[in-house]
Write an enzyme that holds these catalytic residues in place. Structure first.
Site, short mmCIF file in Angstrom:
data_model
loop_
_atom_site.label_atom_id
_atom_site.label_comp_id
_atom_site.label_asym_id
_atom_site.label_seq_id
_atom_site.Cartn_x
_atom_site.Cartn_y
_atom_site.Cartn_z
N ARG A 298 0.86 -1.31 -0.06
CA ARG A 298 0.18 0.09 -0.02
C ARG A 298 0.66 1.25 0.00
NH1 ARG A 298 -1.74 2.35 4.42
NH2 ARG A 298 -2.00 0.45 5.74
N TYR B 75 -16.07 14.20 -16.91
CA TYR B 75 -16.41 12.61 -16.73
C TYR B 75 -17.56 12.70 -15.65
CZ TYR B 75 -16.86 7.96 -14.85
OH TYR B 75 -17.46 6.75 -14.43
N ASP C 272 -6.95 16.63 -16.47
CA ASP C 272 -7.15 15.18 -16.95
C ASP C 272 -6.97 15.23 -18.27
OD1 ASP C 272 -8.51 12.69 -17.55
OD2 ASP C 272 -10.04 13.04 -15.87
N LYS D 293 -8.09 3.44 -19.58
CA LYS D 293 -8.49 3.94 -21.04
C LYS D 293 -7.43 3.46 -21.86
CE LYS D 293 -12.28 4.87 -19.06
NZ LYS D 293 -12.39 5.47 -17.57
C1 LIG Z 1 -11.87 11.52 -18.26
C2 LIG Z 1 -12.15 10.78 -17.46
N1 LIG Z 1 -11.58 11.00 -16.21
C3 LIG Z 1 -11.60 10.03 -15.21
C4 LIG Z 1 -12.27 8.92 -15.17
C5 LIG Z 1 -12.57 8.03 -14.21
O1 LIG Z 1 -11.55 7.04 -14.19
P1 LIG Z 1 -11.88 5.33 -13.42
O2 LIG Z 1 -13.14 4.91 -14.19
O3 LIG Z 1 -10.72 4.69 -13.95
O4 LIG Z 1 -12.01 5.51 -12.21
C6 LIG Z 1 -12.92 8.53 -16.45
C7 LIG Z 1 -13.79 7.34 -16.43
O5 LIG Z 1 -14.37 7.15 -17.48
C8 LIG Z 1 -12.92 9.43 -17.56
O6 LIG Z 1 -13.51 9.06 -18.66
#
Ligand SMILES: Cc1ncc(COP(=O)(O)O)c(C=O)c1O
Length: 397
Positions: free
Chosen positions: A62, A115, A187, A212
């Site tokens: 961890r 998101y 992001d 992704k």
């Molecule tokens: C642009 C973006 N940021 C963050 C996330 C969150 O990621 P996770 O699903 O890996 O927790 C997503 C999920 O689809 C996303 O599309």
């Protein structure tokens, strides 16, 4: 022997060979998976020294693990930052970044087109900790600047944004943040470091849902952040170690494997993305298309400025209402009706009823997420097969 990496190599060479590559201990070309929760101390004093930070080494997975550390180093290298930090999901990355920067009574300013899970984190979780999210339309950066006050700690943007593919000017946003002595968090999930490197444009922290494109095969959930050594140490020690949303060593290995093919996968996603966007733009059953590579996309010039290519994500609207969209989605064969994105497989979804269902109707309208918006993550299949599938399903409306 580990080879010498030349930072002037092209991105494909850098992703294949990594920042140092081969395991110096054994010569293994593929990194070992240290699938161990704990690490033995040499003696009682060694354990005490490790906990005090007076000796270097691993204690407990961890708190740190060699396979995960390898991934963190690679991501920092590719994003051109000083250090990286891996998380058990993209949401864990967002949460830990937020609580590392803000305490109760403080706020952050975010784009409102993000998101849906991140929007839910902002609106449902952070206020319960006394942290105020200020979501605004970031396509006009004046809105960001107006929302900043002396309790604001950072600006958060997604560019290209999920799900409508709008863009934010990272350089200008960084100038605003720094003028107010706060940080910019980007992001970079949709673009990946191959297409866009926010830290080189002035951002302070870059984060990913590594689930992704970084993983690329739809087989693990993960998050990553890259920034200065100072911030990463702070986030690790003051937040992640104690909240515990860490990655597993096996998933770190899957991501390291994914990174090796990032450039070739992204090239194909971009090539297919452009062709599918052009195909949709001329289709009589399609009302509108949002793809940063199309000349009429409102931020096409910005896309050319801050991105290497335009990516594999497209948003589009079908003529008609919800019924027509459902009929289209239910008739697809090759395109998989699923959330997530960035996989080899083409994935398609209706965000306002799925990934973005945390938004109220009013919030959806403010964030320019149309009720008929369909999001497609164009995969790496033969593009003619993707277009044939879309075409036959569109014809059934
Ligand atoms: C642009 C973006 N940021 C963050 C996330 C969150 O990621 P996770 O699903 O890996 O927790 C997503 C999920 O689809 C996303 O599309």
């Amino acid at each position: 022997m580990p080879h010498k990496v030349d930072e002037n190599w092209g991105f494909a060479s850098l992703t294949v060979h990594g920042s140092g590559g081969i395991d110096p201990l054994t010569g293994a070309v593929s990194p070992p998976i240290y699938q161990s929760s704990t690490f033995a101390f040499k003696n009682a004093q060694h354990g005490e020294d490790l906990f005090k930070g007076e000796a270097a080494g691993y204690i407990y997975s961890r708190l740190g693990n060699p396979t995960i550390a390898g991934l963190e180093k690679e991501m920092a290298f590719l994003e051109k930052g000083e250090a990286g930090l891996a998380f058990g999901s993209g949401m864990s990355a967002s949460f830990n970044i937020c609580i590392s920067l803000c305490s109760a009574g403080e706020n952050f300013v975010s784009s409102n087109t993000i998101y849906g899970g991140t929007h839910a984190l902002h609106k449902k979780v952070m206020p319960r900790l006394g942290i105020e999210p200020r979501e605004v339309d970031a396509t006009d950066l004046n809105n960001i600047e107006k929302a900043i006050d002396d309790k604001t700690k950072y600006i958060f943007i997604e560019t290209p944004a999920n799900p409508n593919l709008s863009l934010v000017d990272i350089e200008v946003c960084a100038e605003i943040a720094h003028r107010h002595d706060i940080l910019l968090v980007v992001d970079n999930t949709f673009a990946t470091p191959y297409l866009q490197q926010p830290l080189t444009l002035g951002a302070d922290i870059v984060m990913h849902s590594a689930t992704k494109y970084i993983g690329g095969h739809g087989d693990c959930v993960a998050g990553l952040a890259v920034s200065t050594k100072e911030f990463i140490n702070h986030c690790r020690k003051m937040s992640l170690n104690d909240t515990g949303g860490v990655l597993s060593p096996f998933n770190a290995w899957l991501l390291l494997r994914g990174l090796k093919t990032l450039t070739v996968r992204m090239d194909r996603h971009c090539e297919n993305g452009m062709r599918v966007a052009q195909f949709l733009a001329f289709h009589p059953k399609v009302e509108w298309v949002s793809y940063p590579g199309l000349r009429y996309h409102p931020e096409h010039e910005l896309a050319k400025k801050q991105m290497r290519k335009f990516g594999g994500m497209i948003a589009f609207g079908i003529k008609g209402g919800r019924e027509e969209s459902k009929r289209f989605l239910d008739n697809l064969n090759l395109c998989t009706l699923a959330v997530s994105l960035g996989d080899c497989d083409t994935l398609i979804s209706h965000p306002s009823s799925t990934t973005h269902s945390s938004y109220t109707d009013e919030e959806l309208a403010e964030a320019n997420i149309a009720p008929n918006l369909i999001r497609i993550s164009v995969g790496i299949e033969d593009c003619s097969d993707i277009m044939d599938d879309l075409n036959q399903a569109l014809r059934k409306i």
